[in-house]
Motif scaffolding. Structure first.
Motif, mmCIF file in Angstrom:
data_model
loop_
_atom_site.group_PDB
_atom_site.id
_atom_site.type_symbol
_atom_site.label_atom_id
_atom_site.label_comp_id
_atom_site.label_asym_id
_atom_site.label_seq_id
_atom_site.Cartn_x
_atom_site.Cartn_y
_atom_site.Cartn_z
ATOM 1 N N ALA A 237 0.832 -1.206 0.000
ATOM 2 C CA ALA A 237 0.000 0.000 0.000
ATOM 3 C C ALA A 237 0.867 1.256 0.000
ATOM 4 C CB ALA A 237 -0.934 -0.009 1.205
ATOM 5 N N LEU A 238 1.911 1.271 0.820
ATOM 6 C CA LEU A 238 2.808 2.435 0.853
ATOM 7 C C LEU A 238 3.468 2.655 -0.506
ATOM 8 C CD1 LEU A 238 4.534 1.988 4.328
ATOM 9 C CD2 LEU A 238 2.991 3.843 3.644
ATOM 10 N N THR A 239 3.913 1.570 -1.126
ATOM 11 C CA THR A 239 4.549 1.682 -2.437
ATOM 12 C C THR A 239 3.563 2.247 -3.460
ATOM 13 O OG1 THR A 239 6.091 -0.098 -1.951
ATOM 14 C CG2 THR A 239 5.713 0.384 -4.275
ATOM 15 N N CYS A 240 2.342 1.745 -3.444
ATOM 16 C CA CYS A 240 1.315 2.231 -4.376
ATOM 17 C C CYS A 240 1.036 3.715 -4.143
ATOM 18 C CB CYS A 240 0.039 1.410 -4.203
ATOM 19 S SG CYS A 240 -1.310 1.941 -5.271
ATOM 20 N N VAL A 241 0.792 4.094 -2.900
ATOM 21 C CA VAL A 241 0.453 5.483 -2.581
ATOM 22 C C VAL A 241 1.632 6.415 -2.856
ATOM 23 C CG1 VAL A 241 -0.131 7.048 -0.674
ATOM 24 C CG2 VAL A 241 -1.359 4.895 -0.948
ATOM 25 N N PHE A 242 2.844 6.000 -2.476
ATOM 26 C CA PHE A 242 4.025 6.839 -2.725
ATOM 27 C C PHE A 242 4.271 7.000 -4.237
ATOM 28 C CE2 PHE A 242 6.818 6.999 1.310
ATOM 29 C CZ PHE A 242 5.693 7.092 2.129
ATOM 30 N N THR A 243 3.938 5.970 -4.999
ATOM 31 C CA THR A 243 4.094 6.064 -6.449
ATOM 32 C C THR A 243 3.064 7.025 -7.026
ATOM 33 O OG1 THR A 243 4.932 3.793 -6.542
ATOM 34 C CG2 THR A 243 4.141 4.746 -8.612
ATOM 35 N N MET A 244 1.869 6.995 -6.486
ATOM 36 C CA MET A 244 0.798 7.863 -6.971
ATOM 37 C C MET A 244 0.948 9.300 -6.481
ATOM 38 S SD MET A 244 -2.352 5.206 -6.374
ATOM 39 C CE MET A 244 -3.627 6.395 -6.693
ATOM 40 N N PHE A 245 1.569 9.492 -5.323
ATOM 41 C CA PHE A 245 1.619 10.797 -4.657
ATOM 42 C C PHE A 245 2.372 11.845 -5.474
ATOM 43 C CE2 PHE A 245 3.618 13.649 -1.444
ATOM 44 C CZ PHE A 245 2.461 14.272 -1.032
ATOM 45 N N ILE A 246 3.545 11.497 -5.956
ATOM 46 C CA ILE A 246 4.325 12.430 -6.769
ATOM 47 C C ILE A 246 4.627 11.744 -8.093
ATOM 48 C CG2 ILE A 246 6.513 13.648 -7.052
ATOM 49 C CD1 ILE A 246 6.667 13.924 -4.052
ATOM 50 N N GLN A 247 4.160 12.315 -9.160
ATOM 51 C CA GLN A 247 4.453 11.816 -10.498
ATOM 52 C C GLN A 247 4.873 12.996 -11.356
ATOM 53 O OE1 GLN A 247 1.232 9.529 -12.142
ATOM 54 N NE2 GLN A 247 1.674 7.794 -10.829
#
Length: 182
Positions: free
Chosen positions: A25-35
């Motif tokens: 979940a952290l990996t998914c959210v951190f990937t989505m957070f800053i693009q």
């Protein structure tokens, strides 16, 4: 006696699943957070590799593979990069495995740097192969290589000191929560 071992094994399995779920979940959210798009084909800079590297460094190959592959592929699916999800699942899953293999739950500066370089090679190769298949061209994927280098470079520069700072705390926590994960 076997009931005790079975109960301990089930408890450890549940803890492993929980660790994978949280870091995925952290990996998914951190990937989505800053693009931040890098201008290359499908390329962007995000901070999703940071929780992936932490999970792989402290919890091993299986966790690193699941967290990386599933976490980032899920991000692709949720942010409209759907065609990239299979490439991400495979490539980033391998990245998590390789990072964990090299660090081997003993994070040192040297191991973390070597793991980062190896993961960069996996990322460049994996996405190059995937994009070659996707675009039917050997030249088009070359445009994403600089973005991949920036991606892993930025995440490594942040993750390495974080992992080294968390080392003692995480090792104590892992020993208390999941002794068999070692």
């Amino acid at each position: 006696m076997s009931n005790t071992n079975t109960a301990t094994s089930k408890k450890d399995d549940i803890r492993t699943i929980a660790v994978c779920a949280v870091f995925t979940a952290l990996t998914c959210v951190f990937t989505m957070f800053i693009q931040i798009p890098t201008g290359s084909v499908g390329g962007m800079v995000h901070i999703g590799n940071i929780p992936l590297f932490i999970a792989a460094a402290f919890f091993g190959k299986r966790t690193g593979s699941v967290v990386g592959g599933v976490g980032m592929a899920l991000s692709d699916l949720l942010t409209g990069w759907v065609p990239w999800a299979p490439i991400t699942l495979i490539t980033v899953g391998i990245m998590g495995f390789v990072y964990a293999l090299i660090v081997d739950r003993k994070p040192t500066l040297v191991r973390l740097i070597i793991a980062s370089v190896a993961v960069l090679a996996v990322k460049v190769a994996g996405y190059y192969i995937g994009e070659t298949i996707m675009y039917g061209s050997f030249l088009v994927p070359l445009a994403s290589i600089p973005g991949n280098i920036i991606q892993i470079g930025v995440n490594s520069v942040i993750a390495i000191p974080v992992i080294l700072i968390l080392k003692a705390t995480c090792e104590n926590l892992i020993n208390k929560l999941a002794p068999s994960a070692r």
